[in-house]
Design a protein around this motif. Sequence first.
Motif, short mmCIF file in Angstrom:
data_model
loop_
_atom_site.label_atom_id
_atom_site.label_comp_id
_atom_site.label_asym_id
_atom_site.label_seq_id
_atom_site.Cartn_x
_atom_site.Cartn_y
_atom_site.Cartn_z
N ALA B 107 -4.24 -18.04 -16.60
CA ALA B 107 -4.75 -17.21 -16.09
C ALA B 107 -6.57 -16.92 -15.84
O ALA B 107 -7.13 -16.18 -15.28
N GLY B 112 -2.81 -14.94 -13.10
CA GLY B 112 -2.94 -14.08 -13.77
C GLY B 112 -1.69 -13.05 -14.08
O GLY B 112 -1.74 -12.73 -15.45
N VAL B 177 -5.93 -11.57 -16.37
CA VAL B 177 -4.46 -11.79 -17.05
C VAL B 177 -4.03 -9.84 -16.47
O VAL B 177 -4.43 -9.01 -16.29
#
Lengths: 289, 350
Positions: B107, B112, B177
């Motif tokens: 990430a 992500g 993320v």
Amino acid sequence: MSDYVPALISIAFHGVTLAMVLYLISVGLSVTMGLMGFVNLAHGAFAMAGGYLASTLLNRYGMPFALAILLAVVIVTAVSLVLERVLYRRFYGGAELDQVLLTMGLIFVSVGAATYIWGPLPQPMQIPKSLQGGIEIMGRILPVYRIFLILCGAILVTLLWLALERTRFGAQLRAAVDNLRMAETVGIDTSRLFAFAFALGSGLAALGGALGAEVFAITPGYALEHLVYFLIVVAVGGLGSIRGPFFAALMVGITDTALKYYVPELGAFFIYLLTMAILLRYPRGLMGT
Amino acid sequence: MTHDASSTRTGNAALVPEAATATASAAAAAREQFSRRHRFTPLEVLPWLAAIGAYFAFPDYLALGSQILATIIFALSVDLLIGYTGIVTLGHAALFGTGAYTAGLLAANGWGDPVSGLLVAALAAAVVGLVSGALILRTHGLTQLMQTLVVAALLMEVANKAGHYTGGGDGLQGMIVWPVFGLFRFDMFGKTAYLYSLAVLFVCWVLMRTIVHSAFGRSLMGIRENVARMHAIGTPVERRKLTAYTLSAALAGISGALIAQTTSFVGLGVLSLERSGSILIMLIIGGVGQLYGAFIGVPLYMIAQDRFATIDPVFWYFWIGLFMVLLVLFARGGVLGILTRLVKRDGGTS
């Protein structure tokens, strides 16, 4: 080339100091693990208690150095004897998981109690004037206190080994490590033997903790932080062995110091790798029975 | 495997005619019991109702909630080893941490996507588990305990020294993320994080339940109860143990990755001895080897920790330690063990 020899002396010196402290603290653990079949993860808490008590007696009550350390060792030994009778002995030879849980619990109690009484900061240890300063040997200044530490360790190791070879208690201990049931059959009171061995181990740990406060700083997290090193010394040395951990401590102490000197970026990595390799080759440790 | 066991038994009994009928009915009962163990009982829906209820009842505690859900997966993975296979480990944080750092590094370096991140983390942890397990499982008893401990310490040292990639002691920063399936963004109230964790936990639970009730799971319990006999009936014990270790590693990796993704942070603590130790405690509080111990122990421990640690962390360490000592002295089998005993006692008297 001119730098080479002094550096080696320095490494050997500091390595041996570390080894002495490690050995004093860990030897009792070897006995509890080998003889009683008990994984005492909380063993480091006895060392920590020794350090805290000694420093308090020194700093707050102004006791002489030797007396403070002696008193700390006596108190820790007495407390460990009570713990052994009340708690530990119920779990000898029992399930590993129960032992791990019990002693992890004791570690947490020790962390909480130490923080409550002494606070989170490292506890300073006042070294007497006569042991301060340094001596120059071959171009390196070596601290007097560490020389004292090595001497103390050497004397104690000699006494311990002599006691093991020459006294009745030593003979009984060796017999019990070799074959517990046979030892019981010939009339050795193993319950009492266990208590003695446990108290002796805890007392030595307290001594190691108090004398070695300069090597392993006395903080509430002591028992958990240094646990891996204590366990490595015992596992590599050989469970139940008195001599094995000494050589393991020397190995760990000198390797650790050398690595920190030459390749600090490796950290403790190599020690862990070495431990894994040794345990794979010798699962019962270098001198295990 | 069940079929094999029962048919051999009836086969032997046929040699002794008078015992044949009794053994046949016992075999039928055993077969009945074996097939019943797969069925879901109404009680098993309770944890899920509680989890969904908590989502609506405590909207302010969703961050803690998703941590609890993810940690339950970790406890399940430890239960597979300790509770079902009988391998005591003090270093399971090694695999938890591997998962966390894998997801974190992905990430932080431009990938992500949470779901594929989880899978990669599970794979990475499984590989580490397979390799370290192959070494660890060669030893036994205390030496084995030491090996698990040393593997975790080794990985922690690696993460600490590779500060250029992992951030070292400061922790891994800069994780971004992406939304789950590109649809559900992680919001600041932690709603997505909670539901995402719940969904992952559900999948892991189904997996774990299937594993422990399968013939493979039964053979693990056989190894736990009596290794010599399992060898004698021809079970490839070492291979089964290694498979269990690898599966457990993958679950631990998922748990670590889930916590990394939902908190957007990975610190060295994910690999610490404290992490390995506390998950053991949570599992033991709930009850070992009973599948639902994790669902009871983890919330109890983490909620209590959240309450008490904010008041006074010193207080927390002292009392949880004392509680563990008392637990081991007086209440083997954890909360679930106590409940089972109570139910049995009531059943016996009525």
